[in-house]
Enzyme design. Sequence first.
Site, PDB file in Angstrom:
ATOM      1  N   MET A  78       7.920   5.286 -24.137  1.00 37.32           N
ATOM      2  CA  MET A  78       7.784   5.735 -22.753  1.00 37.32           C
ATOM      3  C   MET A  78       6.425   5.406 -22.116  1.00 37.32           C
ATOM      4  O   MET A  78       5.965   6.123 -21.234  1.00 37.32           O
ATOM      5  CB  MET A  78       8.030   7.261 -22.680  1.00 37.32           C
ATOM      6  CG  MET A  78       9.368   7.684 -23.208  1.00 37.32           C
ATOM      7  SD  MET A  78      10.739   6.863 -22.354  1.00 37.32           S
ATOM      8  CE  MET A  78      10.752   7.784 -20.825  1.00 37.32           C
ATOM      9  N   GLY A 114      14.701   8.023 -31.548  1.00 34.21           N
ATOM     10  CA  GLY A 114      14.658   6.912 -32.508  1.00 34.21           C
ATOM     11  C   GLY A 114      16.005   6.465 -33.042  1.00 34.21           C
ATOM     12  O   GLY A 114      16.078   5.875 -34.117  1.00 34.21           O
ATOM     13  N   SER A 115      17.072   6.698 -32.273  1.00 33.77           N
ATOM     14  CA  SER A 115      18.375   6.253 -32.802  1.00 33.77           C
ATOM     15  C   SER A 115      18.474   4.727 -32.803  1.00 33.77           C
ATOM     16  O   SER A 115      19.126   4.151 -33.679  1.00 33.77           O
ATOM     17  CB  SER A 115      19.542   6.886 -32.030  1.00 33.77           C
ATOM     18  OG  SER A 115      19.560   6.461 -30.703  1.00 33.77           O
ATOM     19  N   ASN A 116      17.838   4.068 -31.850  1.00 37.50           N
ATOM     20  CA  ASN A 116      17.812   2.588 -31.894  1.00 37.50           C
ATOM     21  C   ASN A 116      16.971   2.097 -33.064  1.00 37.50           C
ATOM     22  O   ASN A 116      17.299   1.102 -33.697  1.00 37.50           O
ATOM     23  CB  ASN A 116      17.280   2.004 -30.578  1.00 37.50           C
ATOM     24  CG  ASN A 116      18.354   1.947 -29.510  1.00 37.50           C
ATOM     25  OD1 ASN A 116      19.229   1.084 -29.542  1.00 37.50           O
ATOM     26  ND2 ASN A 116      18.298   2.890 -28.574  1.00 37.50           N
ATOM     27  N   ILE A 133       3.518  -1.264 -21.137  1.00 32.94           N
ATOM     28  CA  ILE A 133       2.649  -2.180 -21.881  1.00 32.94           C
ATOM     29  C   ILE A 133       1.745  -2.885 -20.876  1.00 32.94           C
ATOM     30  O   ILE A 133       2.227  -3.504 -19.914  1.00 32.94           O
ATOM     31  CB  ILE A 133       3.505  -3.220 -22.650  1.00 32.94           C
ATOM     32  CG1 ILE A 133       4.470  -2.526 -23.621  1.00 32.94           C
ATOM     33  CG2 ILE A 133       2.631  -4.240 -23.356  1.00 32.94           C
ATOM     34  CD1 ILE A 133       3.837  -1.887 -24.834  1.00 32.94           C
ATOM     35  N   HIS A 175      16.865  -1.326 -22.284  1.00 31.02           N
ATOM     36  CA  HIS A 175      16.896  -0.455 -21.104  1.00 31.02           C
ATOM     37  C   HIS A 175      18.341  -0.025 -20.825  1.00 31.02           C
ATOM     38  O   HIS A 175      19.257  -0.852 -20.881  1.00 31.02           O
ATOM     39  CB  HIS A 175      16.320  -1.207 -19.896  1.00 31.02           C
ATOM     40  CG  HIS A 175      16.247  -0.342 -18.681  1.00 31.02           C
ATOM     41  ND1 HIS A 175      15.288   0.634 -18.528  1.00 31.02           N
ATOM     42  CD2 HIS A 175      17.040  -0.268 -17.589  1.00 31.02           C
ATOM     43  CE1 HIS A 175      15.496   1.265 -17.376  1.00 31.02           C
ATOM     44  NE2 HIS A 175      16.544   0.732 -16.782  1.00 31.02           N
ATOM     45  N   LYS A 230      -6.558  -0.129 -31.169  1.00 31.35           N
ATOM     46  CA  LYS A 230      -6.091   0.448 -32.446  1.00 31.35           C
ATOM     47  C   LYS A 230      -4.741  -0.157 -32.818  1.00 31.35           C
ATOM     48  O   LYS A 230      -4.510  -0.532 -33.967  1.00 31.35           O
ATOM     49  CB  LYS A 230      -5.945   1.965 -32.323  1.00 31.35           C
ATOM     50  CG  LYS A 230      -7.236   2.694 -32.334  1.00 31.35           C
ATOM     51  CD  LYS A 230      -7.016   4.106 -32.864  1.00 31.35           C
ATOM     52  CE  LYS A 230      -8.352   4.716 -33.209  1.00 31.35           C
ATOM     53  NZ  LYS A 230      -8.694   5.888 -32.443  1.00 31.35           N
ATOM     54  N   ASN A 283      12.392  -5.195 -24.987  1.00 28.68           N
ATOM     55  CA  ASN A 283      12.659  -3.793 -24.645  1.00 28.68           C
ATOM     56  C   ASN A 283      14.151  -3.600 -24.432  1.00 28.68           C
ATOM     57  O   ASN A 283      14.838  -4.520 -23.990  1.00 28.68           O
ATOM     58  CB  ASN A 283      11.916  -3.458 -23.345  1.00 28.68           C
ATOM     59  CG  ASN A 283      12.180  -2.039 -22.862  1.00 28.68           C
ATOM     60  OD1 ASN A 283      12.144  -1.083 -23.643  1.00 28.68           O
ATOM     61  ND2 ASN A 283      12.468  -1.885 -21.577  1.00 28.68           N
TER      62      ASN A 283
HETATM   63  C1  GRF Z   1      17.514   4.331 -25.087  1.00 30.57           C
HETATM   64  O1  GRF Z   1      18.601   4.747 -24.313  1.00 30.57           O
HETATM   65  C2  GRF Z   1      16.821   3.164 -24.456  1.00 30.57           C
HETATM   66  O2  GRF Z   1      17.638   2.406 -23.647  1.00 30.57           O
HETATM   67  C3  GRF Z   1      15.748   3.804 -23.613  1.00 30.57           C
HETATM   68  O3  GRF Z   1      15.361   4.936 -24.329  1.00 30.57           O
HETATM   69  C4  GRF Z   1      16.440   5.396 -25.141  1.00 30.57           C
HETATM   70  C5  GRF Z   1      15.907   5.598 -26.521  1.00 30.57           C
HETATM   71  O4  GRF Z   1      16.793   6.268 -27.360  1.00 30.57           O
HETATM   72  N1  GRF Z   1      14.702   2.854 -23.339  1.00 30.57           N
HETATM   73  P1  GRF Z   1      16.486   6.417 -28.900  1.00 30.57           P
HETATM   74  O5  GRF Z   1      15.114   7.030 -29.037  1.00 30.57           O
HETATM   75  O6  GRF Z   1      16.551   5.053 -29.509  1.00 30.57           O
HETATM   76  O7  GRF Z   1      17.564   7.319 -29.442  1.00 30.57           O
END
Ligand code: GRF
Length: 189
Positions: A88, A14-16, A91, A107, A69, A105
């Site tokens: 992961m 979840g860093s993004n 969709i 990537h 849901k 998304n």
């Molecule tokens: C990211 O590198 C994104 O590109 C990929 O999954 C990773 C998620 O990282 N789809 P985080 O959970 O946001 O740290």
Amino acid sequence: MVKKNTCVFISGRGSNLKNLINRSRDYNFPVKIRLIISNNKFAKGLNYAKKYSIPYLIIDTDLKSFENKILNQIKKYNIELICLAGYMKIISKNFLEKYGKLIINIHPSLLPKFKGLNTFSRVLNSKEKSTGCTVHIVDQFLDNGRIIIKKKFNITLNDDEKSLKSKTQQLEYKAFPEAIIKIYRNLNY
Ligand code: GRF
């Protein structure tokens, strides 16, 4: 400004998500994170939901009704944008049609190169000179829809999977918010 209600889907670190939450606190940022959905109850990213008091939903994707849901919650929170941030699961076409609004998304490669998993090892094995990340619109095919933004860096001889991941993620933290700004400012993405 009226911010668009946004839901972030996660499965792991979840860093993004954290980065998007922080950016969305800027007065001028076009979206507000209203809901977080995880298909993994152990996802570390759920801690950000708790820390920032954002409603979250843990969804068991083995259940037949899981899409309904999610759709119910999305409706309840009047979600206008879904951001997949390390989610992961694919969709489904059914979900895309029923939701009918924008899903994007992030990537960790320069799409259309290296769709799917294990991108960093494949990038290294292919002796690429550069790599990066892409934010794109989600359609029914994996890592496929229209590209909103890409960010790239040059690969050095010293790079390994770990360093590629870390450099790519640093770019992701810029690319995801920029893509959202581009969408809502109509900057011809
Ligand atoms: C990211 O590198 C994104 O590109 C990929 O999954 C990773 C998620 O990282 N789809 P985080 O959970 O946001 O740290």
